[in-house]
Design an enzyme around this catalytic site. Structure first.
Site, PDB file in Angstrom:
ATOM      1  CB  CYS A  11      -0.951  -0.021   1.195  1.00 28.29           C
ATOM      2  SG  CYS A  11      -0.143  -0.157   2.792  1.00 28.29           S
ATOM      3  CB  ALA A  12       0.373   4.733   0.963  1.00 27.71           C
TER       4      ALA A  12
END
Length: 619
Positions: free
Chosen positions: A29-30
């Site tokens: 994810c980020a």
């Protein structure tokens, strides 16, 4: 982090999650690498946490989450390039692992489907925010070609979201990628979307079709691809090999598209409306209380990596209402944690803390990436974390009260504020300001002082380099001593898990090689932290974890205090050998880098209790 460091970092991370063969799937994810592993006991979380550029490691949602920060995408790509780990959910044995924990299963499924799309959706959401600012300021109008092209770039991903989710769902459920995308394409096919808009009455083989708008939808395509994966398995079993490759896609499309329009789609659409309506009802009963509670608990959700589990609700809200308030209510948390980190930065006189706090505070407030702030500063010193959580709750209450929302999936930061222009925008900006300034001031005044550094070092990092003393580690068992490089296992031989020595044992009784506290205890391996800070790991055999404790009798547990010479494990070496297991026993110092040098004994044979390692302190 320079690119030249990625290759070695990638290899270290994979080695410490148990090797590529232990990885079922990997997504990111980020800020996090999200590993699903076959055997969590093979994961050396302590070694991972000590790896340079790794912020921390969290086990939650059925995943080993290695928090990297802004460079996570580059590290992920390097892992795929230089190791045998497969991208996304291509891990070959994924279908063989059944997770009975429903929460873990849900989180794993959600992250596997949505995580690959989050970067594109966040970028599109930010572009929408910029366009809203441009039209608000009169720089662009809706009928201008420039605006229309840029809006297509921003809105296209959300309009045709079923195609993106079809691809990631197919990878998650092991369905045919392009048949899945074909089903999604049929759901957003212009002729049928026009029929929905015109409220036409359609039938399929005389059965009335309940027309639903599938553009921007989430749940229908995910369910459809899941059903497709089951259908394909059945077809592959019954269809002759000579026609399987042609007729499986044919039957799949002919069955699944009508089934989705007739059954799956309407049911999923109804479920989505219930989900959105339920959320709106909860917030509507008392928005201030609901907003406060959501804001208050959100830092804990971020801490455990559970926040992305709410992405389906957010996208569903946007689909149903054209805007979302959930991520808007929780958004000021980024400013709260940034403010608390800023308070630490301004208060501390310690250069090392400033070097961590400064970039972490900037990353949180500008990019909305809070993991470096949380794990590097606020959670580490506790009070700043709770101060940030409190102001996150205050800001959440304000945001809910003014009814602020966003028309796209956004991570809240200074750069994305324009995406919230609309109802409640001024109140939302005030809430973010209160979260940031309030957290910074309170942390500076009474949430942090440099005395916490001493307290933290005593409890969390007993092996501070400046205070390391020489230590002598003894052999846990009698036998032939060999160099670690001679061990027939790449992870041990390379020293990735730490420097040390290996013993080919003469007996099955394994003794403590040092005095200290047991920090890990498995049937085949025990880790001990000595009073002076050495972290010593004794591991019996190669791949013996596969036995699940068979032939081993563990004599200690996590948290036990042991003295050198205490019995740790009793192992049936003859039975291990009869099943062709290599019983070589490794003695490692997993925090070797805290020492100037780890010097192994030159003796070719040792009895239990003989010194085999000298840990030389840094002078």
């Amino acid at each position: 982090m320079a690119n030249k460091n990625y290759d070695e970092l990638a290899k270290q991370i994979v080695a410490n999650v148990g090797g590529a063969e232990n990885v079922i799937s990997l997504v990111h994810c980020a800020t996090r690498l999200r590993f699903r592993v076959a055997d969590s006991s093979k994961v050396n979380k302590e070694k991972l946490k000590q790896t340079e550029h790794v912020i921390t490691v969290v086990e939650a949602g059925g995943q080993i989450q290695v928090v990297i920060g802004n460079a996570v995408g580059d590290v992920y790509n390097t892992i795929i390039r230089v190791t045998d780990v497969k991208s996304g959910d291509e891990g070959g044995n994924d279908t063989e692992v059944k997770d009975k924990n429903l929460i873990n299963l849900f989180m794993s499924t959600v992250s596997g489907i949505f995580a690959p799309t989050l970067g594109a959706m966040a970028g599109a959401g930010l572009l929408k925010g910029i366009l809203i600012l441009c039209t608000t300021m009169g720089w662009l109008t809706n009928d201008m070609g420039t605006y229309r092209i840029l809006f297509a770039a921003a809105d296209g991903i959300f309009t045709f979201l079923p195609l993106f989710l079809a691809y990631t769902s197919a990878k998650k459920f092991n369905a045919d990628l392009f048949v899945s995308v074909g089903i999604a394409s049929a759901l957003v096919y212009p002729n049928l979307t026009a029929a929905f808009s015109a409220k036409e009455a359609l039938t399929f083989l005389g059965i009335p079709v309940v027309l639903v708008s599938y553009t921007s939808s989430v749940i229908p395509i995910i369910l459809s691809v899941y059903v497709l994966s089951k259908l394909e398995k059945g077809l592959k079993k019954i269809l002759p090999g000579v026609i399987k490759n042609i007729f499986t896609p044919l039957i799949s499309l002919a069955v699944m598209v009508p089934a989705t329009y007739l059954v799956i789609g309407p049911i999923a659409d109804y479920a989505g409306k219930l989900l959105a309506g339920g959320y709106m009802t909860i917030v509507g009963v008392n928005p201030i209380i609901a907003g406060f509670v959501l804001g208050l608990i959100w830092p804990a959700a971020v801490m455990f990596g559970l926040h992305w589990g709410f992405v389906p609700i957010v996208i569903n809200n946007i689909t149903q209402y054209g805007r979302d308030t959930l991520f808007t209510i929780t958004g000021p948390n980024n400013f709260a944690q940034a403010g608390a980190t800023l308070g630490v930065f301004l208060k501390t006189k310690d250069k090392k803390v400033k070097d961590i706090a400064g970039p972490a505070a900037i990353s949180a407030v500008l990019a909305g990436i809070t993991e470096p702030a949380i794990y590097g500063i606020t959670l580490k010193y506790k009070k700043p974390f709770f101060i940030g959580a409190f102001f996150s709750g205050i800001a959440g209450a304000i945001t809910a009260a003014v009814g602020a929302g966003a028309p796209a999936l956004l991570g809240t930061s200074l750069l994305t504020l324009t995406g919230y222009i609309g109802v409640g925008f001024t109140g939302f900006c005030v809430a973010c300001g209160i979260a940031y300034i309030g957290s910074a001031i309170c942390t500076y005044l009474f949430g942090f002082d440099d005395s916490m550094l001493l307290d933290n070092n005593k409890t969390a990092t007993p092996a501070v380099k400046e205070e390391v003393h020489d230590e002598f580690i003894k052999s846990p068992v009698g036998g032939t001593v060999i160099a670690l490089s001679e061990v027939p296992d790449e992870v041990f031989a390379s020293g990735t898990l730490g420097q040390g020595v290996a013993v080919i044992p003469d007996s099955g009784t394994i003794f403590a090689p040092c005095s200290g506290k047991v920090i890990t205890a498995y049937p085949h391996a025990v880790g001990i932290r000595t009073n002076l800070g050495a972290e010593v790991f004794v591991h019996i055999g190669i791949d013996t974890v596969k036995l699940g404790g068979k032939y081993f009798e563990l004599q200690v547990k996590d948290g036990d205090e042991v003295k050198d010479g205490d019995v740790l494990i009793k192992a049936d070496m003859e039975s291990l050998k009869s099943e062709s297991y290599n019983v070589t026993t490794m003695v490692l110092v997993t925090n070797s880098r805290d020492y100037e040098e780890i010097v192994p004994s030159t003796s070719k044979h040792a009895t239990a209790g003989d010194i085999v390692l000298n840990c030389i302190s840094r002078k």
